[in-house]
Design an enzyme around this catalytic site. Structure first.
Site, short mmCIF file in Angstrom:
data_model
loop_
_atom_site.label_atom_id
_atom_site.label_comp_id
_atom_site.label_asym_id
_atom_site.label_seq_id
_atom_site.Cartn_x
_atom_site.Cartn_y
_atom_site.Cartn_z
CD GLU A 146 -4.46 -8.70 -0.45
OE1 GLU A 146 -3.50 -8.20 0.13
OE2 GLU A 146 -4.39 -9.20 -1.60
CD GLU A 214 4.74 -1.74 1.15
OE1 GLU A 214 3.56 -1.79 0.74
OE2 GLU A 214 5.57 -2.64 0.98
O1 MCF Z 1 3.57 -6.34 1.74
C1 MCF Z 1 4.10 -6.47 0.46
C2 MCF Z 1 4.22 -5.10 -0.15
N1 MCF Z 1 2.98 -4.35 -0.14
C3 MCF Z 1 1.82 -4.77 -0.72
N2 MCF Z 1 1.46 -5.95 -1.12
C4 MCF Z 1 2.09 -7.13 -1.06
C5 MCF Z 1 3.30 -7.40 -0.40
N3 MCF Z 1 3.67 -8.64 -0.70
C6 MCF Z 1 2.74 -9.17 -1.48
N4 MCF Z 1 1.76 -8.28 -1.69
C7 MCF Z 1 0.60 -8.59 -2.54
C8 MCF Z 1 -0.71 -8.05 -2.06
O2 MCF Z 1 -1.29 -8.88 -1.10
O3 MCF Z 1 0.80 -8.06 -3.80
C9 MCF Z 1 -0.42 -7.67 -4.38
C10 MCF Z 1 -1.50 -7.90 -3.33
O4 MCF Z 1 -2.23 -9.06 -3.60
C11 MCF Z 1 -0.21 -6.24 -4.74
S1 MCF Z 1 -1.55 -5.39 -5.41
C12 MCF Z 1 -1.41 -5.69 -7.11
#
Ligand code: MCF
Ligand code: FE
Length: 413
Positions: A146, A214
């Protein structure tokens, strides 16, 4: 060479063909199939034959297209109910959650997925801590490193860290480990950094997984630079303007094989763009419910001829990584759709369609594809075969037999 005989075989082809009392012949690859097992035995006389039992169902292994393994330690740490409170709790607890989830925690997550019949997965890796578990697991893993970073001040360092993780994953590339690129989201990746990340994907013909539209807050922030994200960016990143808008974000994906996750708050113009990109949408209904972002409009996707697949997301926004739990929830939340038609689409969304989107040589029972096969036992005889898809989703929990590349896999633990 082996023949598996089952009461019902779902080929997971376009027509949703179901063979009754049929068999599948395979070694590492699928060689043949028929609704006449006796005939298969005559043609493949040396093959070992196994009958999977009364009310058995045989189908291609399931694919969980989107999971964050590194967040598997979460149970009651993160706050659910609204996206912004969830995100705040991630910022506050991320380091602690990461340190609580070592190899055995991620191995358990992978084993639980396997138990539900998941033979392939798309792993979204934020830090690279999950790489060893993903390399070691018997399942096929499309490993999405990522990229995140909205501030230009730290862009070079964040990109260098991303590139190092991608390079490490490329060193592990193999028959069941496929390096790929994840873009976190339009609000968290600066367009210059985004383009650099997408160049890496293009140079190496890797699929890309990206969160998109989202929450309602994301919609508002990208459309007008207002709403709940404003305070978030002021607090954590010392800025109060978005780095991009959704059009610029989507235009960057021209020529990329991309899967957009969530898309709950997408608009019609963006849907047309996704269709012209040939993109796939990843549906995570449990995560969407827990983070209070709304419900994906599957009808609109169909009208725009955009394929959808299903993912559990991580235990950061779910209580289970069972893909059967996830599609059971999907069946329940889309109350406006026909139950039996939706059930077929959901099964396609965890087999044939994600295989195509993720570039995997599996997902159907078809000559030449990898012999990734799973079997289950239905609790009773089906009185009407046209309900087989919904019966599978409603009644099945754990796979009885799992084969990956023709090899039997055990999930005893
Ligand atoms: O898909 C879900 C909700 N949307 C965004 N990010 C994440 C989700 N689950 C885990 N994440 C992770 C993402 O990959 O949370 C972090 C990222 O590393 C959020 S950004 C601080
Ligand atoms: Fe996610």
């Amino acid at each position: 060479m082996k023949i598996l005989a089952a009461d019902y075989i779902l080929l997971m082809d376009r027509n949703f063909t179901v063979l009754e009392n049929g068999g599948v012949v395979f070694d590492e690859k699928i060689i043949d199939y028929s609704d006449d097992v006796e005939d298969l035995k005559r043609v493949y006389q040396t093959a070992e034959v196994q009958y999977l039992g009364k009310n058995s169902v045989l189908l291609p292994g399931f694919i969980n297209s989107h999971v964050h393994l590194e967040f598997s330690a979460n149970k009651t740490t993160l706050n659910y109910g609204s996206f912004m409170t969830w995100l705040d709790s991630v910022m506050e607890n991320r380091d602690e959650l990461m340190s609580k989830c070592g190899d055995s925690c991620m191995e358990l997550a992978l084993a639980n997925m396997l138990k539900s019949g998941v033979t392939s997965l798309g792993a979204i890796s934020s830090f690279g801590k999950d790489m060893e578990a993903c390399v070691k697991t018997p399942q096929k893993v499309v490993y999405f490193s990522e990229l995140i970073g909205s501030s230009m001040a730290s862009a070079d360092a964040l990109f260098a860290d991303f590139k190092e993780r991608v390079d490490n994953s490329m060193g592990k590339k193999g028959d069941s480990f496929f390096p790929a690129v994840a873009i976190h989201s339009p609000y968290s990746v600066h367009p210059i950094v985004l383009n650099k990340g997408l160049e890496v994907a293009k140079e190496n013909t890797m699929p890309v997984s990206a969160h998109f539209m989202e929450s309602p807050s994301e919609r508002k922030w990208l459309d007008s630079g207002t709403g709940e994200f404003k305070a978030f960016f002021q607090k954590f990143l010392n800025t109060d303007t978005p780095v991009t808008d959704s059009k610029r974000y989507l235009d960057s994906f021209d020529g990329v094989n991309v899967l957009f996750t969530h898309c709950v708050n997408i608009n019609d113009e963006e849907l047309s763009k996704l269709a012209s990109l040939g993109a796939t949408v990843v549906h995570c209904p449990v995560s969407n419910r827990l983070l209070g972002v709304g419900k994906l409009d599957l009808e609109k996707l169909k009208n725009n001829e955009i394929p959808f697949v299903v993912g559990t997301d991580g235990l950061s926004s779910n209580t289970s990584l069972s893909i059967l739990d996830e599609i059971r929830t999907a069946l329940m939340v889309h109350t406006d759709l026909d139950l039996n038609l939706l059930a077929k689409d959901l099964l396609k969304g965890v087999t044939s369609i994600p295989a195509r989107s993720l570039g995997l040589n599996c997902g159907e029972i078809k000559e030449g594809l990898d012999a990734d096969l799973i079997s289950f036992i239905l609790p009773d005889v089906l009185s009407d075969n046209s309900t087989i898809a919904s019966s599978i989703i409603l009644h099945l929990k754990e796979a009885e037999n799992i084969f990956i590349n023709g090899e039997k896999i055990k999930w005893n633990f």
